[in-house]
Design a protein around this motif. Structure first.
Motif, short mmCIF file in Angstrom:
data_model
loop_
_atom_site.label_atom_id
_atom_site.label_comp_id
_atom_site.label_asym_id
_atom_site.label_seq_id
_atom_site.Cartn_x
_atom_site.Cartn_y
_atom_site.Cartn_z
N VAL A 15 49.60 31.72 35.29
CA VAL A 15 49.93 31.76 36.73
C VAL A 15 51.28 32.24 37.08
O VAL A 15 51.18 33.42 37.83
N ARG A 17 52.57 34.71 35.04
CA ARG A 17 52.49 36.20 35.10
C ARG A 17 51.87 36.71 36.39
O ARG A 17 52.17 37.69 36.85
N GLU A 18 50.89 36.22 36.83
CA GLU A 18 50.21 36.77 38.31
C GLU A 18 51.06 36.44 39.38
O GLU A 18 51.11 37.50 39.83
N HIS A 21 53.66 39.63 39.05
CA HIS A 21 52.93 40.63 39.52
C HIS A 21 52.87 40.68 41.21
O HIS A 21 53.41 41.70 41.71
N ASN A 125 48.23 26.86 42.33
CA ASN A 125 49.58 27.61 41.81
C ASN A 125 50.80 27.15 42.22
O ASN A 125 51.76 27.32 41.60
#
Length: 496
Positions: A15, A17-18, A21, A125
């Protein structure tokens, strides 16, 4: 460390890394969201009425789609609530979130099969991001409590209807269900005070590690826990309690009292969920601002707050905003809300990444004399002085006194104190000075002898709870308005 805690750290890394982004590509993600929303809705009744088939840019969109609040959008919403499919979004909504509007009565906000998962994803998240940042995951091995509305749902035209928090209760991931409290039966209790007492009894001997809810209602829960335990601090009742998740109101006016009840300065995560969408959450324990979620099925627009009531206000996309400017937040969502004014004001404190603070309600301000005092300003003025003076503020609201029996008009501050200032007049003058420093228009009115300095009216214990009870708004997602432009709330408080 338990198995759940270990696995959550692995998932948290993914999560993280998401979210990285998202942080680096917010504007591009918003552009992609815009195109997808227009494409998906072009064959709806709303899309056809507003020529979505001819919209290829944000400029086109602004020409075809006006800003609307709930009442303006109501003709479409009433068709949707009546069971008609494809009105503002393809098909019928999966749910209707029932909310209480201040001007519209009961409101029904659509939740689609596309939008509902975004609420769950964002809440998940927020927790996983905290785990990745801090390395603290043990809370997932204990009990978690969410103080929320009843999960009992009704139906309108075959569509499930309920409070947002009650709807979300049906979507808690299976791996958390065994950890989650209160039980379904207790959660279904409608009377808030009866419900809080039942939650206290159900959780008193449990290993509570995470507690989530709107701060004033969590404070009620803490007070009743402490009373049951003979005055013990929450840390002594729940020794493994380590994380408090909240939303709905600014935490700062409640922080000192909640931390006093708990017994230490607990880690917190602020969230910004609304029935219309989950907009942002705090993504760093080192920063109180909130990460704007730019890939959550919503395309955001922003109107400078001082232009909001103009006939043709400036409308900005994310790429066009400036720092430290108050904006009215406008949503376009994958549940079919278009050019929708949610009623909140926000400001950006960072553009790399895009982080925001919620500064108030666009309709909740005092401008009886042109001062346009907003929530962020009164909260800062009061809490900065209270902290310096060691004064405990339980709750407060502010209203103008335009026609006093004698003397100049003034702002009247109704405050319930945990402990009153030793010198109330000196305290009021310091708060007034702090407010003048935050709002130059208010300062000009004071120095120009148009207004006299604010007056504090100290209220007895539980006045605000009794007021909310009298309005049928005790508990759940209900919040006490901080500011009014009239004396309606002031008159009700005077009767209690």
């Amino acid at each position: 460390m338990g198995l759940k805690a270990f696995l959550s750290k692995v998932f948290a890394a993914v999560v993280s890394r998401e979210l990285n982004h998202l942080r680096k590509n917010a504007v591009n993600l918003q552009q992609a969201t815009f195109k997808k929303l227009i494409s998906q809705a072009k064959h709806t009744a709303f899309g056809q009425d507003h020529q979505f088939g001819n919209i290829s840019s944000y400029q086109d969109f602004k020409q075809h789609v006006p800003i609307r609040d709930y009442e303006d959008l109501r003709p479409y919403i009433d068709r949707m609530v009546g069971g008609e499919a494809g009105v503002i979004w393809p098909g019928k909504p999966e749910y209707l979130a029932k909310t209480s509007g201040t001007t519209s009565g009961v409101k029904y906000i659509p939740l689609s099969k596309e939008s509902m998962p975004e609420h769950i994803k964002a809440a998940r998240n927020a927790l996983l991001n905290y785990i990745h940042e801090t390395g603290k995951a043990d809370f997932v091995d204990g009990k978690l409590i969410f103080l929320q509305g009843s999960p009992v749902l009704s139906q309108k035209a075959g569509i499930k209807v309920g409070r947002l928090s009650g709807i979300v209760a049906h979507h808690v991931p299976a791996y958390l269900q065994k950890n989650r409290l209160p039980s379904y039966d207790v959660n279904c209790i409608e009377d808030w005070e009866e419900k809080v007492d039942a939650i206290v009894n159900e959780t008193f001997t449990e290993d509570m590690r995470l507690i989530s809810g709107i701060p004033p209602w969590c404070q009620m829960y803490f007070d009743r826990l402490s009373a049951k335990a003979g005055g013990k601090k929450i840390k002594d009742i729940f020794p493994n309690f380590k994380l408090f998740v909240y939303g709905g109101v600014n935490y700062e006016p409640y922080r000192a009292r909640i931390e006093e009840s708990i017994g230490f300065g607990i880690d917190t995560i602020e969230t910004y969920p609304a029935s219309e969408g989950f907009i942002a959450f705090q993504d760093s324990q080192k920063d109180k601002s909130l990460l704007l979620l730019c890939d959550a099925g919503m395309f955001y627009e922003f109107i400078p707050a001082d232009e909001y009531h103009n006939e043709k206000p400036t409308r900005l996309s994310l790429a066009e905003v400036e720092l430290n400017q108050n904006y009215a937040l406008i949503l376009n969502t994958n549940a079919g809300l278009w050019g929708y004014s949610i009623g909140d004001m926000i400001k950006f404190v960072s553009k790399d990444p895009y982080r925001i603070l919620v500064t108030g309600r666009i309709k909740h301000y005092i401008s009886a004399f042109g001062e346009h005092v907003i929530g962020e300003e009164v909260e800062h003025a009061l809490m900065s002085v209270a902290k310096a003076e060691g004064v405990d503020v339980v709750e407060f609201t502010v209203a103008p006194q335009v026609t006093p029996a004698e003397g100049l008009p003034y702002h009247e501050w109704f405050i319930e104190f945990g402990n009153e200032p030793a010198d109330m007049d000196a305290f009021a003058l310091k708060v007034d000075t702090a407010l003048q420093q935050k709002n130059i228009y208010y300062a000009d009115l004071i120095t120009g002898n148009i207004l006299r300095p604010l007056v504090v009216s100290s209220l007895k214990k539980d006045t605000f709870i009794n007021y909310m009870r009298s309005q049928g708004k005790l508990g759940g997602q209900n919040k006490m308005p901080r500011l009014s432009n009239d004396r309606k709330i002031a008159e009700e408080l005077a009767r209690l």
